[in-house]
Design an enzyme around this catalytic site. Structure first.
Site, PDB file in Angstrom:
ATOM      1  N   SER A 126       3.253  -2.324  10.564  1.00  0.00           N
ATOM      2  CA  SER A 126       4.892  -2.148  10.694  1.00  0.00           C
ATOM      3  C   SER A 126       5.755  -3.671  10.289  1.00  0.00           C
ATOM      4  CB  SER A 126       5.011  -1.736  12.081  1.00  0.00           C
ATOM      5  OG  SER A 126       4.701  -0.337  12.321  1.00  0.00           O
ATOM      6  N   LYS A 162       0.166   4.092  -0.186  1.00  0.00           N
ATOM      7  CA  LYS A 162      -0.296   5.428   0.282  1.00  0.00           C
ATOM      8  C   LYS A 162      -0.301   6.581  -0.748  1.00  0.00           C
ATOM      9  CE  LYS A 162       0.226   3.874   4.797  1.00  0.00           C
ATOM     10  NZ  LYS A 162       0.056   3.808   6.373  1.00  0.00           N
ATOM     11  N   GLY A 171       2.508   2.288  10.710  1.00  0.00           N
ATOM     12  CA  GLY A 171       3.213   3.052  10.521  1.00  0.00           C
ATOM     13  C   GLY A 171       3.842   3.585  11.779  1.00  0.00           C
ATOM     14  N   GLY A 224       4.817   1.120   4.535  1.00  0.00           N
ATOM     15  CA  GLY A 224       6.141   1.871   4.551  1.00  0.00           C
ATOM     16  C   GLY A 224       7.176   1.206   3.799  1.00  0.00           C
ATOM     17  N   GLU A 229      -5.596  -5.027  10.614  1.00  0.00           N
ATOM     18  CA  GLU A 229      -4.547  -3.928  10.705  1.00  0.00           C
ATOM     19  C   GLU A 229      -4.706  -3.178  12.124  1.00  0.00           C
ATOM     20  OE1 GLU A 229      -2.456  -2.794   6.760  1.00  0.00           O
ATOM     21  OE2 GLU A 229      -4.154  -1.570   6.998  1.00  0.00           O
ATOM     22  N   HIS A 232      -9.548   1.122   5.050  1.00  0.00           N
ATOM     23  CA  HIS A 232      -8.175   1.254   5.322  1.00  0.00           C
ATOM     24  C   HIS A 232      -8.684   2.288   6.685  1.00  0.00           C
ATOM     25  CE1 HIS A 232      -4.220   2.544   6.437  1.00  0.00           C
ATOM     26  NE2 HIS A 232      -3.664   1.355   5.709  1.00  0.00           N
ATOM     27  N   GLU A 240      -7.089   4.490   7.604  1.00  0.00           N
ATOM     28  CA  GLU A 240      -6.774   6.041   7.534  1.00  0.00           C
ATOM     29  C   GLU A 240      -8.204   6.704   6.586  1.00  0.00           C
ATOM     30  OE1 GLU A 240      -3.054   5.984   5.457  1.00  0.00           O
ATOM     31  OE2 GLU A 240      -2.190   5.115   7.362  1.00  0.00           O
ATOM     32  N   ASN A 281       0.636  -1.307  -0.091  1.00  0.00           N
ATOM     33  CA  ASN A 281       0.037  -0.061  -0.159  1.00  0.00           C
ATOM     34  C   ASN A 281       0.819   1.271  -0.061  1.00  0.00           C
ATOM     35  OD1 ASN A 281      -1.732   2.153   0.423  1.00  0.00           O
ATOM     36  ND2 ASN A 281      -2.187   1.605   2.665  1.00  0.00           N
TER      37      ASN A 281
HETATM   38  C1  PEP Z   1      -0.939   0.101   5.823  1.00  0.00           C
HETATM   39  O1  PEP Z   1      -0.870   1.350   5.516  1.00  0.00           O
HETATM   40  O2  PEP Z   1      -1.956  -0.624   5.837  1.00  0.00           O
HETATM   41  C2  PEP Z   1       0.251  -0.086   6.734  1.00  0.00           C
HETATM   42  C3  PEP Z   1       0.050  -1.529   7.428  1.00  0.00           C
HETATM   43  O3  PEP Z   1       1.293   0.438   6.927  1.00  0.00           O
HETATM   44  P1  PEP Z   1       2.825   0.218   7.991  1.00  0.00           P
HETATM   45  O4  PEP Z   1       3.147  -1.172   6.862  1.00  0.00           O
HETATM   46  O5  PEP Z   1       3.501   1.395   7.304  1.00  0.00           O
HETATM   47  O6  PEP Z   1       2.440   0.060   9.014  1.00  0.00           O
END
Ligand code: PEP
Length: 248
Positions: A211, A11, A172, A233, A166, A94, A96, A9
């Site tokens: 993460s 983003k 993040g 990320g 998640e 998601h 966000e 992803n």
């Molecule tokens: C995400 O954006 O769905 C995500 C899991 O981000 P990260 O891996 O950066 O925690």
């Protein structure tokens, strides 16, 4: 046997110039990977993803989809438009989107349905905030998020969908759920589906996101109910993302 899926992803990151090296490297590095691999890129880069990844074993997708099919919805992008760019996946729900853009459980269910109608595979994200975890209501929150979609679409369509757990506090932040914490919620999600349809539950891919890195992926993906990852990320750096794909 569920084939693992590693979905990136991006983003709101990237540029035509910067994407090229990343897409090329993932395309080359994922060749021969035993897991399914996908990149969910910003809408303007779908054509580029299609041009670079077409014919490879890396699929591409979007990070959202409109709940509407067409019409006067300024700024929205429909499932049919994503299908025009040969997207396989669309992320819905998601955290966000839920927290910054007001996507309620009902909106997420409508987006999930719209993705399916367009022939896309929705990746339905669910997960609790830190305060919800500390209040001991993780299971209630995740079940509520799943039930909104189950009530609208039923369980059978999950043969064409993916769920991603998640935990919001792990996205993040560098703070990953422990394999045991993640497995506990993944098992709860599978059990929720088993109440509806044992076959769907057994075949459902449930990704972990939050993460994930090359260094923690193997242990997470080794859990019985973790079928891959949704990677934020680390999907922006080819070597990191490919390390996670290798772990899968
Ligand atoms: C995400 O954006 O769905 C995500 C899991 O981000 P990260 O891996 O950066 O925690």
């Amino acid at each position: 046997m569920r084939v693992k899926l590693v979905a990136g992803n991006w983003k709101m990151h990237g540029s035509l110039a910067a994407n090229l090296g990343l897409l090329d490297a993932v395309r080359a590095g994922a060749a021969g990977c035993k897991a399914d691999v996908a990149l969910c890129v910003p809408y303007p880069y779908l054509a580029q993803a299609r041009a670079v990844l077409g014919g490879s074993n890396v699929a591409w997708g979007a990070q959202d989809v409109s709940e509407h099919a067409q019409g006067a919805w300024t700024g929205e992008v429909s499932g049919a438009m994503l299908a025009d760019f040969a997207c396989r996946y669309a992320i819905v729900g998601h955290s966000e989107r839920r927290s910054f853009f007001g996507d309620t459980d009902a909106v997420v269910a409508a987006k999930f349905s719209a993705a399916l109608k367009a022939g896309l595979t929705p990746i339905l994200c669910v997960g609790e905030t830190l305060s919800e975890r500390e209040a001991g209501i993780t299971g209630d929150v995740v079940t509520r998020q799943l039930d909104a979609v189950l009530a609208k679409c039923g369980a059978a369509v999950f043969s064409r969908a993916v769920v991603a757990y998640e935990p919001v506090w792990a996205i993040g932040t560098g703070r990953t759920a422990s394999p045991a914490q993640a497995q506990e919620v993944h098992a709860l999600i599978r059990a929720r589906f088993a109440l509806e349809d044992a076959g769907i539950a057994a075949g459902l891919r449930i990704l972990y996101g939050g993460s994930v890195k090359a260094g923690n992926a193997a242990e997470l993906f080794g859990q019985p109910d973790i079928d891959g990852g949704l990677i934020g990320g680390a999907s922006l750096i080819a070597a990191d993302f490919l390390g996670i794909c290798a772990a899968a």
